[in-house]
Design a protein around this motif. Structure first.
Motif, PDB file in Angstrom:
ATOM      1  N   ALA A   1       1.103  -1.361  -0.435  1.00 30.60           N
ATOM      2  CA  ALA A   1       0.012  -0.082  -0.192  1.00 30.60           C
ATOM      3  C   ALA A   1       0.833   1.601   0.158  1.00 30.60           C
ATOM      4  CB  ALA A   1      -1.258   0.135   0.799  1.00 30.60           C
TER       5      ALA A   1
ATOM      6  N   CYS B   1       1.315   3.916  -2.761  1.00 31.35           N
ATOM      7  CA  CYS B   1       0.660   5.511  -2.772  1.00 31.35           C
ATOM      8  C   CYS B   1       1.835   6.408  -3.215  1.00 31.35           C
ATOM      9  CB  CYS B   1       0.690   5.438  -1.347  1.00 31.35           C
ATOM     10  SG  CYS B   1      -1.063   5.434  -1.107  1.00 31.35           S
TER      11      CYS B   1
ATOM     12  N   ASN C   1      -7.822  -0.773  -4.837  1.00 28.19           N
ATOM     13  CA  ASN C   1      -8.893  -0.221  -3.889  1.00 28.19           C
ATOM     14  C   ASN C   1      -9.942  -1.036  -3.872  1.00 28.19           C
ATOM     15  OD1 ASN C   1      -7.773   2.610  -3.873  1.00 28.19           O
ATOM     16  ND2 ASN C   1      -9.252   3.047  -5.649  1.00 28.19           N
TER      17      ASN C   1
ATOM     18  N   HIS D   1      -8.808  -2.958  -1.272  1.00 24.27           N
ATOM     19  CA  HIS D   1      -8.348  -3.091   0.339  1.00 24.27           C
ATOM     20  C   HIS D   1      -9.367  -2.026   1.372  1.00 24.27           C
ATOM     21  CE1 HIS D   1      -5.581  -0.341  -1.408  1.00 24.27           C
ATOM     22  NE2 HIS D   1      -5.507   0.014   0.154  1.00 24.27           N
ATOM     23  N   THR D   2      -9.437  -1.478   0.183  1.00 22.22           N
ATOM     24  CA  THR D   2     -10.691  -0.065   0.742  1.00 22.22           C
ATOM     25  C   THR D   2     -12.193  -0.477   0.661  1.00 22.22           C
ATOM     26  OG1 THR D   2     -10.090   0.893  -1.371  1.00 22.22           O
ATOM     27  CG2 THR D   2      -9.220   1.543   0.820  1.00 22.22           C
TER      28      THR D   2
ATOM     29  N   LYS E   1     -15.040   0.791   3.298  1.00 24.86           N
ATOM     30  CA  LYS E   1     -15.216   1.242   4.098  1.00 24.86           C
ATOM     31  C   LYS E   1     -15.817   2.617   3.910  1.00 24.86           C
ATOM     32  CE  LYS E   1     -11.084  -1.296   5.529  1.00 24.86           C
ATOM     33  NZ  LYS E   1      -9.559  -1.072   5.369  1.00 24.86           N
TER      34      LYS E   1
END
Length: 88
Positions: free
Chosen positions: A12, A16, A82, A84-85, A88
């Motif tokens: 991650a 980024c 995305n 992992h998000t 959320k």
């Protein structure tokens, strides 16, 4: 599981750092689930441990390197998409 969390965190952060110039495109939930299943299977078969060994400088066989490369590709797609998000 701790290894997977560490690898996901590292991926991650890397995403980024390199992704500032390219926007991430969210993958559909079905693709995210498939990638997660691939990552879970790789983790349970010890591939994440091989990735950690490789990161520590341990030499791996060509077959093991291939497993780690496939694992990293799935991880990159998971984080880059995305997944992992999601939710959320």
């Amino acid at each position: 599981m701790k290894t997977l969390i560490l690898i996901l965190t590292a991926a991650a952060l890397a995403a980024c750092a390199r992704g500032a110039s390219r926007p991430a495109t969210a993958l559909d939930p079905g693709r995210c689930q498939a990638l997660k299943a691939d990552l879970d299977a790789a983790d349970s078969s010890g591939t994440s441990a091989l990735a950690a060994q490789m990161a520590d400088g341990t030499s791996l066989s060509p077959e093991q390197r291939s497993q780690v490369d496939a694992y990293h590709a799935a991880l990159d797609a998971y984080v880059g998409g995305n997944c992992h998000t999601a939710g959320k």
